[in-house]
Design an enzyme around this catalytic site. Structure first.
Site, PDB file in Angstrom:
ATOM      1  N   LEU A 135       0.876  -1.163   0.000  1.00  0.00           N
ATOM      2  CA  LEU A 135       0.000   0.000   0.000  1.00  0.00           C
ATOM      3  C   LEU A 135       0.914   1.213   0.000  1.00  0.00           C
ATOM      4  O   LEU A 135       1.907   1.243   0.739  1.00  0.00           O
ATOM      5  CB  LEU A 135      -0.890  -0.030   1.247  1.00  0.00           C
ATOM      6  CG  LEU A 135      -1.980   1.033   1.379  1.00  0.00           C
ATOM      7  CD1 LEU A 135      -2.974   0.945   0.222  1.00  0.00           C
ATOM      8  CD2 LEU A 135      -2.714   0.866   2.714  1.00  0.00           C
ATOM      9  N   ASP A 136       0.604   2.193  -0.830  1.00  0.00           N
ATOM     10  CA  ASP A 136       1.462   3.373  -0.932  1.00  0.00           C
ATOM     11  C   ASP A 136       1.748   3.965   0.436  1.00  0.00           C
ATOM     12  O   ASP A 136       0.885   3.975   1.317  1.00  0.00           O
ATOM     13  CB  ASP A 136       0.798   4.435  -1.815  1.00  0.00           C
ATOM     14  CG  ASP A 136       0.672   4.000  -3.262  1.00  0.00           C
ATOM     15  OD1 ASP A 136       1.314   2.998  -3.635  1.00  0.00           O
ATOM     16  OD2 ASP A 136      -0.074   4.656  -4.011  1.00  0.00           O
ATOM     17  N   GLN A 137       2.950   4.494   0.606  1.00  0.00           N
ATOM     18  CA  GLN A 137       3.361   5.005   1.905  1.00  0.00           C
ATOM     19  C   GLN A 137       2.408   6.072   2.432  1.00  0.00           C
ATOM     20  O   GLN A 137       2.097   6.118   3.623  1.00  0.00           O
ATOM     21  CB  GLN A 137       4.782   5.593   1.810  1.00  0.00           C
ATOM     22  CG  GLN A 137       5.321   6.135   3.129  1.00  0.00           C
ATOM     23  CD  GLN A 137       6.792   6.472   3.056  1.00  0.00           C
ATOM     24  OE1 GLN A 137       7.547   5.818   2.352  1.00  0.00           O
ATOM     25  NE2 GLN A 137       7.215   7.484   3.793  1.00  0.00           N
TER      26      GLN A 137
END
Length: 302
Positions: A135-137
């Site tokens: 999941l994107d930061q």
């Protein structure tokens, strides 16, 4: 990402431990700092990340060090928020701004490392943590990890066959239609960026995103009018939602990488992994989970 320091092992350094070598070559790093860099995943020998400070080097080997990783701190235990726990896997509610897994320059400060620390504190010796999907930061919400290797094959097969259902809540800039489907293929570039492929590009990978507007159509977030969407992925490519949203003309609110932020737009990425459904890797039972929603993502009745 921090700027790396690179050098080759010379003959007089043959057989030196990697921690001694790093402390010798980096003038502002002492032995404790060198050991911390190695254990934190900020040191490579060749293309291999090394995490054991006492390994010995050989003449001619290329060493890469990311010294800025010393400034990164471990996540506190309360950052590991369990939504579901099983002997084979866990689902966590990831806070925004936290990387799921190790980055190129460090493994410290990641959710997977924090999960390992929690398992160690519970008495697990050399805990195993496998990342099923990322999941994107800047995003928040549900992330699935395996904590037993036996579960890896089943869950990764479900992911690769697109049998894991993932839905997201997203705020976008613009005025999207009630529903829209994007099938633009994507290409991963160097340095972690992604773009929509041109016709005929051989490296293009299929990517399918469904977007559905949720009422109320408009709402202001930090003074910016931003419709709320539910997004369903049929594929799971890197940055897929963000690139497809920008390609459609409705960039994700707060996306400074692919969007075109306006003055006053919040820096927070408004992307939340809201819903997850998959089969238990041992029993085959359906597991269906929902994440707690931040205020901007709407109520549970939406």
């Amino acid at each position: 990402m921090s700027r790396p320091v690179r050098f080759r092992v010379v003959e007089s350094e043959e057989g030196t431990t990697i921690q001694h070598l790093v402390a010798r070559r980096l003038p502002n790093v002492d032995m404790a700092g060198a050991k911390s860099l190695v254990k934190g995943g900020a040191v490579y020998v060749g293309h291999l990340r090394v995490r054991v400070p006492t390994i010995r080097v050989t003449t001619g080997e290329r060493v890469t060090v990311y010294p800025d990783a010393l400034a990164k701190t471990e996540l506190p235990p309360d950052a590991v928020r369990f939504v579901h726990r099983d002997p084979h896997f866990v689902v966590l509610d990831k806070p925004p701004g936290v990387p799921v897994a190790q980055t190129r320059d460090s493994a410290r400060g990641t959710l997977s490392e924090a999960l390992r620390a929690v398992l160690r504190s519970e008495g697990v010796v050399r805990p195993y943590v496998g990342v099923v999907h990322r999941l994107d930061q800047g995003a928040s919400g549900l992330v699935l990890f395996t904590i037993r290797g036996v579960a890896n094959k089943s869950l990764h097969r479900q992911f690769s066959e697109h049998r894991i259902v993932r839905r997201y809540r997203v705020r976008v800039v613009g005025d999207p239609p009630a529903t829209v489907r994007c099938e633009a293929p994507l290409i991963e570039l160097r340095h972690g960026r992604v773009r929509v492929a041109n016709d005929g590009e051989t490296r293009a990978r299929t990517a399918v995103t469904e977007l559905r507007r949720i009422t109320p159509v408009h709402a202001e977030v930090d003074g910016v009018e931003a419709p709320l969407l539910e997004v369903t992925l049929e594929t799971g490519r890197t940055h897929q939602i963000r690139v497809h949203a920008q390609h459609l003309g409705y960039p994700v609110l707060g996306d400074h990488k692919y969007g075109n932020p306006t003055e006053g737009e919040p820096t927070r990425l408004h992307l939340h992994a809201d819903h997850l459904r998959f089969e238990h890797p041992q029993t085959g039972d359906v597991i269906e989970l929902h994440a707690p929603r931040p205020a901007w993502a709407g109520s549970t009745e939406d």
